[in-house]
Design a protein around this motif. Structure first.
Motif, PDB file in Angstrom:
ATOM      1  N   MET A   1     -14.394  43.200  51.465  1.00 18.18           N
ATOM      2  CA  MET A   1     -14.805  42.958  50.986  1.00 18.18           C
ATOM      3  C   MET A   1     -15.713  41.550  50.948  1.00 18.18           C
ATOM      4  N   VAL A   2     -17.092  41.536  50.278  1.00 23.64           N
ATOM      5  CA  VAL A   2     -18.019  40.447  50.265  1.00 23.64           C
ATOM      6  C   VAL A   2     -18.057  39.842  49.075  1.00 23.64           C
ATOM      7  N   VAL A   3     -17.383  38.628  48.363  1.00 23.93           N
ATOM      8  CA  VAL A   3     -17.228  37.661  47.433  1.00 23.93           C
ATOM      9  C   VAL A   3     -18.290  36.734  47.327  1.00 23.93           C
ATOM     10  N   TYR A   4     -19.397  37.084  47.077  1.00 22.89           N
ATOM     11  CA  TYR A   4     -20.320  35.930  45.919  1.00 22.89           C
ATOM     12  C   TYR A   4     -19.442  35.095  44.658  1.00 22.89           C
ATOM     13  N   GLU A   5     -19.317  33.999  45.405  1.00 21.80           N
ATOM     14  CA  GLU A   5     -17.721  33.569  44.058  1.00 21.80           C
ATOM     15  C   GLU A   5     -19.018  31.777  44.305  1.00 21.80           C
ATOM     16  N   PRO A   6     -20.358  31.902  42.661  1.00 26.26           N
ATOM     17  CA  PRO A   6     -21.386  30.909  43.116  1.00 26.26           C
ATOM     18  C   PRO A   6     -20.250  29.306  42.488  1.00 26.26           C
ATOM     19  N   GLU A   7     -19.061  29.862  40.904  1.00 32.61           N
ATOM     20  CA  GLU A   7     -18.702  28.711  40.553  1.00 32.61           C
ATOM     21  C   GLU A   7     -19.588  28.105  40.564  1.00 32.61           C
ATOM     22  N   GLU A   8     -20.509  27.593  39.843  1.00 33.74           N
ATOM     23  CA  GLU A   8     -22.000  26.272  40.000  1.00 33.74           C
ATOM     24  C   GLU A   8     -21.074  25.668  38.503  1.00 33.74           C
ATOM     25  N   PHE A   9     -21.066  26.390  37.445  1.00 34.94           N
ATOM     26  CA  PHE A   9     -20.469  25.186  36.698  1.00 34.94           C
ATOM     27  C   PHE A   9     -19.259  24.570  36.662  1.00 34.94           C
TER      28      PHE A   9
ATOM     29  N   ALA B   1     -12.761  19.814  30.063  1.00 34.87           N
ATOM     30  CA  ALA B   1     -14.342  19.883  31.304  1.00 34.87           C
ATOM     31  C   ALA B   1     -14.967  19.762  30.147  1.00 34.87           C
ATOM     32  N   VAL B   2     -15.037  21.178  29.947  1.00 32.31           N
ATOM     33  CA  VAL B   2     -16.022  22.041  29.643  1.00 32.31           C
ATOM     34  C   VAL B   2     -16.157  21.489  27.389  1.00 32.31           C
ATOM     35  N   ASN B   3     -15.388  21.464  27.456  1.00 28.20           N
ATOM     36  CA  ASN B   3     -14.953  20.517  25.739  1.00 28.20           C
ATOM     37  C   ASN B   3     -15.623  19.014  25.432  1.00 28.20           C
ATOM     38  N   GLU B   4     -15.893  18.023  26.725  1.00 28.71           N
ATOM     39  CA  GLU B   4     -16.121  17.026  26.746  1.00 28.71           C
ATOM     40  C   GLU B   4     -17.586  16.799  26.634  1.00 28.71           C
ATOM     41  N   ALA B   5     -17.953  18.172  27.668  1.00 34.17           N
ATOM     42  CA  ALA B   5     -19.056  17.840  27.943  1.00 34.17           C
ATOM     43  C   ALA B   5     -20.157  18.838  26.922  1.00 34.17           C
TER      44      ALA B   5
ATOM     45  N   LEU C   1     -24.667  25.873  30.575  1.00 38.25           N
ATOM     46  CA  LEU C   1     -24.855  26.047  31.604  1.00 38.25           C
ATOM     47  C   LEU C   1     -26.411  25.621  31.460  1.00 38.25           C
ATOM     48  N   THR C   2     -26.974  26.207  30.854  1.00 37.06           N
ATOM     49  CA  THR C   2     -28.418  25.559  31.013  1.00 37.06           C
ATOM     50  C   THR C   2     -28.522  23.733  30.786  1.00 37.06           C
ATOM     51  N   ARG C   3     -28.199  23.503  29.905  1.00 35.04           N
ATOM     52  CA  ARG C   3     -27.850  22.291  29.477  1.00 35.04           C
ATOM     53  C   ARG C   3     -27.278  21.814  30.768  1.00 35.04           C
ATOM     54  N   LEU C   4     -25.841  21.942  31.367  1.00 32.36           N
ATOM     55  CA  LEU C   4     -25.752  21.112  32.760  1.00 32.36           C
ATOM     56  C   LEU C   4     -26.663  21.269  33.678  1.00 32.36           C
ATOM     57  N   ARG C   5     -27.407  21.953  33.644  1.00 32.52           N
ATOM     58  CA  ARG C   5     -27.775  22.276  34.530  1.00 32.52           C
ATOM     59  C   ARG C   5     -29.268  21.459  34.586  1.00 32.52           C
ATOM     60  N   GLN C   6     -30.240  21.111  33.354  1.00 30.17           N
ATOM     61  CA  GLN C   6     -30.888  20.153  33.091  1.00 30.17           C
ATOM     62  C   GLN C   6     -30.024  18.805  33.169  1.00 30.17           C
TER      63      GLN C   6
END
Length: 450
Positions: A48-56, A81-85, A102-107
């Motif tokens: 199995m290949v697992v694509y695991e970005p976990e970008e957040f 951490a998400v709550n604080e962001a 996610l969009t705001r974090l990327r920005q």
């Protein structure tokens, strides 16, 4: 679930890309002695290949909200951490990384200079896998970990672990772990290497823990060689368009499975049970009004459940319209038996204390404009209740049931079940005879019919 004891046959070791197979073979050659042979047996069930970005987690770390390891675990540190962001950026505080967050974090990260786009947190992705999956004895897990920042190529690590499931016999069944890290651009360049790491003559799976991206070179490479690509539409930021991409894959003969589909099983079973009595079964064709409420943030479950009902009752999709408002209303029209018009409404309900899965179903109402029909049904989530569905004055005539969610909705547990029953029956398939749709909205609804 009780954690599985693990024996490390080989702890993670940094190597160059061309040394991967050589290093793995050396691990097993080191176990070839008479005594060692009784300890470790190379697993041979599947790859199995697992694509695991976990970008957040990476974004949160770069912005200074998160100090924990980048491991993909949505634990207390990540939620805090998400709550604080969300608080900092004036977003609804949910503790979950929805599309808006996610969009705001990327920005915010995009505003930073390149030298600030690094993290000091240990990146632990790829070193282990959930107990429910490891118990199936995978031969090889290849984890792809996209990283943010400067493109410095792809790095590789190999390891081997043996989950001890029970104390019987003398052998440990061991799995190989290969972890590749690099930017998305760098990983795109090694697609051929990734596919070469699959073991011939074994089932090959890809668990794509992100939205499908048919334009991405890496995605195209792994999809073409796997037996089944596994996704989770609860991750999708735009389910309607992502489902269309999945349909294109299916049209090409690629087997696709959605873990989010399995979360609908209790709703499907209870819906069917409410029409078991003969007097209600006779009036099931009178249903022409459908209301579905779901947790705001992801409409995937609502769209799939509506499409399941439509496929069971042979409704043909006619139109799809988003009218928005506070509940992000979506209206779908169908044609049923004798050209009967069926109207469906999907409503996104804000939930103060939402669950782990974004977009879980909250309530369902089936009704008819024929007031003599015995088909009125209300199903509601056991945790949230039926208040909205029972409003309107006709709830007394409806059969009302409470739905208990499956015990474990986590993707890892559902994946283990999927791996045990993979194949044509568990894959998303186009229903025969439903090709030739012209409009995008019709194709959207049509392809969801299982």
């Amino acid at each position: 679930m009780t954690p599985t004891s693990v024996v490390a046959l080989q702890k993670p070791k940094d190597i160059s890309l061309h040394e991967i197979e050589e290093e793995l073979n050396s691990i097993w050659n080191s176990q070839s002695g008479d005594n060692a042979a009784l300890i470790a047996t190379r697993a041979s069930t599947f790859c199995m290949v697992v694509y695991e970005p976990e970008e957040f987690q990476q974004l949160l770390a770069i912005l200074g909200f998160y100090q924990g390891p980048v491991d993909g675990i949505h634990g207390p540190l990540t939620k805090a951490a998400v709550n604080e962001a969300q608080k900092t950026y004036g977003l609804p505080i949910t503790g979950r990384v929805d599309a808006q967050t996610l969009t705001r974090l990327r920005q915010e990260v995009a505003k930073l200079p390149s030298e600030r786009m690094t993290i000091s947190n240990p990146n632990l992705r790829g070193f282990s896998i959930n107990d429910a999956i490891s118990a199936l004895n995978p031969r090889r897990i290849i984890t792809l970990c996209p990283t943010l920042g400067e493109d410095k190529g792809v790095t590789a690590q190999v390891s081997a672990y043996c989950p001890v499931q029970k104390v019987t016999g003398d052998n440990l069944i061991c799995s190989e772990y290969i972890t590749l890290r690099g930017t998305k651009e760098a990983l795109n360049r090694v697609g051929d290497l990734v596919t070469s790491l699959f073991i011939p003559n074994l089932p090959k799976f890809v668990w794509w823990k992100a939205t499908p991206n048919p334009e991405q070179e890496l995605f195209k490479k792994v999809v073409e060689v796997c037996h089944c690509i596994i996704m989770d539409s609860s991750y999708f930021s735009d389910p309607e368009s992502e489902f269309l991409k999945i349909q294109d894959l299916i049209d090409r003969g690629i087997s696709v499975a959605d873990l989010n589909w399995h979360r609908l099983l209790p709703w499907q079973e209870l819906t069917a049970e409410t029409f078991d009595p003969p007097e209600r079964r006779a009036d099931i064709g009178e249903i022409d009004r459908v209301m579905i409420d779901y947790e705001k943030g992801n409409a995937a479950q609502a769209l799939m459940f509506l499409s399941w009902i439509a496929s069971r009752l042979n409704w043909e999709p006619v139109s799809y319209q988003e009218t928005g408002g506070d509940y992000d209303l979506k209206h779908v029209k169908f044609k049923g038996h004798n050209q009967r018009e069926i109207e469906a409404e999907l409503a996104a309900i804000p939930i103060a204390d939402a669950g782990e899965i974004i977009g879980d179903l909250i309530g369902l109402r089936l009704a008819s404009t024929n007031k003599n029909a015995n088909c009125s049904t209300i199903l509601c989530s056991e945790t949230i209740g039926c208040m909205r569905m029972e409003a309107g004055g006709s709830a007394q005539a409806a059969r009302t049931e409470m739905v208990t969610a499956i015990n474990d909705q986590k993707a890892e547990f559902l994946l283990s079940q999927q791996l045990q029953r993979w194949g044509a029956r568990s894959s998303l398939r186009r229903k025969p005879g439903r090709s030739g749709k012209n409009s995008q909205t019709e194709r959207l609804v049509d392809h969801l019919l299982y």
